[in-house]
Design an enzyme around this catalytic site. Sequence first.
Site, mmCIF file in Angstrom:
data_model
loop_
_atom_site.group_PDB
_atom_site.id
_atom_site.type_symbol
_atom_site.label_atom_id
_atom_site.label_comp_id
_atom_site.label_asym_id
_atom_site.label_seq_id
_atom_site.Cartn_x
_atom_site.Cartn_y
_atom_site.Cartn_z
ATOM 1 C CB CYS A 102 -1.159 -0.009 1.082
ATOM 2 S SG CYS A 102 -2.448 1.184 1.065
ATOM 3 C CG HIS A 161 -4.266 -3.784 2.729
ATOM 4 N ND1 HIS A 161 -3.677 -3.495 3.926
ATOM 5 C CD2 HIS A 161 -4.547 -2.716 1.957
ATOM 6 C CE1 HIS A 161 -3.570 -2.048 3.971
ATOM 7 N NE2 HIS A 161 -3.994 -1.728 2.678
ATOM 8 C CD GLU A 175 -3.558 -6.563 5.350
ATOM 9 O OE1 GLU A 175 -4.358 -5.863 5.284
ATOM 10 O OE2 GLU A 175 -2.870 -6.701 4.436
#
Length: 373
Positions: free
Chosen positions: A264, A348, A350
């Site tokens: 990001c 992202h 995660e």
Amino acid sequence: MKAILALADGRIFEGKSFGAGGEVTGEVVFNTAMTGYQEVLTDPSYKGQMVTMTYTQIGNTGINPEDIESRGLFLSGFIVREYLDFPSNFRSTMTLDAYLKEHGVVGIHGLDTRALTRHLRDKGAQNGIISTVDFDHASLVAKARAIPSMAGLDLASGVSCDKPYHWTEGAWKLGEGYPQVDPATLKYKVVAYDFGIKYNILRCLVDAGCDVTVVPATFPAEEAMAMNPDGIFLSNGPGDPEPLLAVQQEIRKFIGKKPIFGICLGHQLLGLALGGKTVKLPFGNHGSNLPVMDMSTRVVEITSQNHGFAVDLASLGDVACLGHENLNDQTVEGISHCTLPIFSVQHHPEASPGPHDSQYLFGRFVEMMVQHR
């Protein structure tokens, strides 16, 4: 209680207040995730923004202490179609309304979020104001127009940690919570720069075998190198990457010396450190259902995203190539250095909230560290 959302271009939306009362300003954006509003609320990348959820019913799963992604709430305001004050979830410990009040976040519901989202798509993300105290339309629009643009704002400094700390918590397991992992079992030393890092990124690094030390955004590269890490991680965060000139200079000191992985804002800062440029997108990409292609495998993955800026690939010349591409707007979703163990992604991996399609990227980072030890 009555509440009004006014945009800088003069568009007015009337609704009802929930959460804290008062008056807040920020850039109005929309998020297309159908679940995971608690992770959205606690994402530091939303600092300076007011988030509109496109999914209609918000609050139905309540709030629980396990799903927070940072030490607090950094967004300015929360905008939903229908707020539900009676959560139904076995993990819930409080209502969303109480949670927003506890953290001083102003919410508005009962407005037409579909119309608002279409307006932002047509006109672009723009500054706005939510008020439960001033109901004069002209006054509110004037205040919204006086807010500084997101472009040029350094917001990462306000969400980063104050001092280095060690992270040893692994991924959540049903019935067990978050396990503490013995650092002696972790093989790879990673220094993670915190520009607004999300907890689940750290957990994914630990699960991949990384012994993680988190450092502030302005941490000197020389001190990080003195820790003798196997790799450098650059986190997500809010705002415009271009004003972070000192951070870019520190990142350049790692290039050619250590494997680097950015996510990001970390991806954007890496692009700038490599000599590239970034551009502000009309309304950005915020949600957990956005298609991306890994250019090395041609595999399409559904991703979680939250950003308003993008790297300009052409500005990087032959230094880096396209690693991932956004299939909705064809913007750069990732870059890979042409000769060095350096890569980054805009989305992202995660997945908090979001699908797990991209979690393999943590393993890719580990493979780089193994090859360049």
